[in-house]
Design a protein around this motif. Sequence first.
Motif, PDB file in Angstrom:
ATOM      1  N   ALA A  11       0.817  -1.212   0.000  1.00 23.21           N
ATOM      2  CA  ALA A  11       0.000   0.000   0.000  1.00 23.21           C
ATOM      3  C   ALA A  11       0.851   1.263   0.000  1.00 23.21           C
ATOM      4  O   ALA A  11       0.444   2.297  -0.540  1.00 23.21           O
ATOM      5  N   GLY A  71       0.518   1.991  -4.709  1.00 24.41           N
ATOM      6  CA  GLY A  71      -0.514   1.504  -3.814  1.00 24.41           C
ATOM      7  C   GLY A  71      -0.801   0.031  -3.984  1.00 24.41           C
ATOM      8  O   GLY A  71      -0.292  -0.629  -4.895  1.00 24.41           O
ATOM      9  N   ILE A 107      -3.435  -7.271   1.561  1.00 29.26           N
ATOM     10  CA  ILE A 107      -3.821  -6.230   2.507  1.00 29.26           C
ATOM     11  C   ILE A 107      -4.584  -6.818   3.689  1.00 29.26           C
ATOM     12  O   ILE A 107      -4.378  -6.421   4.847  1.00 29.26           O
ATOM     13  N   THR A 125      -4.277   1.605   3.563  1.00 30.99           N
ATOM     14  CA  THR A 125      -4.523   0.388   2.790  1.00 30.99           C
ATOM     15  C   THR A 125      -5.743   0.466   1.880  1.00 30.99           C
ATOM     16  O   THR A 125      -6.001  -0.464   1.107  1.00 30.99           O
TER      17      THR A 125
END
Length: 724
Positions: free
Chosen positions: A101, A112, A157, A414
């Motif tokens: 992220a 990201g 994530i 995130t």
Amino acid sequence: MDHNNTGDIDKCPFMQGAITTTEKTVTDWWPNSLNLDILHQHDTKTNILGKDFNYQEALKSLDVEGLKKDLHDFMTDSQDWWPADWGHYGGLMIRMAWHSAGSYRLADGRGGGGTGNIRFAPLNSWPDNVSLDKAKRLLWPIKKKYGNSVSWADLIILAGTIAYESMGLKTYGFAFGREDIWSPEKDVYWGAEKEWLAPSDERYTNVDAPDTMENPLAAVQMGLIYVNPEGVNGKQDPLKTALQIRETFKRMAMNDEETVALTAGGHTVGKTHGNGDASILGPEPEAAGVEAQGLGWANPTKTGKGRYTVTSGLEGAWTTHPTKWDNGFFEMLFNHEWESRKSPAGADQWEPVSIKEEDKPVDVEDLTTRLNPMMTDADMAMKMDPIYREISLKFMNDFEYFSDTFARAWFKLTHRDMGPRDRWFGPDVPQEELIWQDPIPKGNYKYDVEAVKAKIAATDLSISELVTAAWDSARTFRGSDLRGGANGARIRLEPQKNWEGNEPAKLQKVLAVLEPIAAEFGISVADTIVLAGNVGVERAIRNAGMSMTVPFAPGRGDATQEMTDVDSFESMEPLVDGYRNYQQKQYTVSPEEIMLDRTQLLGLTAAEMTVLVGGMRVMGANYGGTKHGVFTEQVGALTNDFFVNLTDMIYEWKPLDNGIYEIKNRNTGAVKYTATRLDLVFGSNAILRAYAEVYAQDDNKERFVKDFVAAWTKVMNADRFDIK
């Protein structure tokens, strides 16, 4: 490939190895050639799941609770080939999610964790990502089990979020919806350096003034996610490091409080690894042999695991209990004096001058042995920078506030690049709408579209005014982090309503006409602006002697000023818009290269860019009403005249001193038109000229209009995730 009798390797008979060797590219041979590769990234042919695969639909079959339980169990279920520190994979999973992220930057929305790009080069082989190849491979059994119902991007994530939960943090929430890419994002510019971890000076005008870092970069060195943990250019100076931290996190859309929370929260758990010689590590994954099977940084001595792991080169944990969410980071930082020492790998780190044995963390393998904790230069900045220190003390004295602030900052980190909530899925999506999500109320989907169009058509607004208002509203869309676009009508709010490229006076004239129409019909200004653009395009089509209806999808909403994070929108201001022949000032990068970047963010192909520019020119949509590139006698008619005259060899093109070009009749010498580089590139670049020639053909006048309408509609609907 066979070997000959002498033991030498035979020469390859196929293409002389040219498939994988570093043969010179077109731009290597001709450095000034415009490279259109950035626009080829939208090719979906690399997607192995096929164009019919819909991840939002696949998510509906995901056993979310089962997946979360499996991840909780996984955290303490060590595997022999890569055992976890202290028997808990939390620190490693958090680092993988963080580094996935954390490559996000606000300037262009690229980077990201929203695409799973950490699976591919260059990120999978960055020096800052050592050992994350193992982290991903550890998750493979879970990915294999749940298959297409969860993407790698989501799983990575989620693993970091569950890691925090398993260590005691009450997390803020989680949303599924990140769709995997299937090839490297070659369009992302990570810096001009030619070597990893080159000195910061190469991306700063003045390294002592962090705001002089080259845009759109955020990390301080090539191959790092944030800042150098040993200090600026590897030299310890916490106050100087603090300045770089503040600028880097600002470029990632984080304020000072979020920065302290993320730094402290990230270092509350886990450890750094530098108990060995980093120079003897094997090559990174992209450079490793086939036998490595995608893993890299092999350690040829000892085990390379546990207490013998080498990643950053720094060595040690930050807290007494590195597998527990607590206030240990601040207590360790403020309750001890620190001095500079060397790690076993030779890295500069900070260690306590004196510390009680019971306050030391235990060894990752031998729980009866205690070792010194350590701090990075970035950690010391939290104590020594006056602003960061005040925030840190506040957190230390209010653990509940710190935990909540961190949980929200982690969620933002995130989820920052996921786009609007229409793309979010799952039972843990927070109900609260946050300003950084660019919230937009739901709009009216049911009304008489033709009646609204008739009302707009009856006004005195010109084709240029109608088309440019809609274009300027929609052109802010960024496919990188899925922000911007016409939905929300933020063009009527700060800061967009005052952007130079939006021609504020002209914009306010148009809005003054359209806003009462929106109110009369009970619809959004956003829908009305897009409809107005469509009315302008349809009028231009009729002026060209044809008839066509521009598709329209109602339902946009109107954001308010209170829903708009003004600071985060500043970076989205168009400094160059090739579609409107606008350039705020001269830049070191050519305007056509900036146009390619904007086109890629809009999700357009090179052919779509070509047809849109040609159509915008003949409709008189240029900024300020300039005539540059308006190669037609029928301004306001959607004809293919731009391409016809661009490719007509009766004309010759002569540069003037101010960046403008004159188009003269070869026979008479009379000046017929003027142009900018943004016009002439469609005749000079071989690929773009090939497209221009198609639209210049006598038999493609109708095709030109159809293609323009399709590309126009694509831009107007780019941010409509509610209908996709």
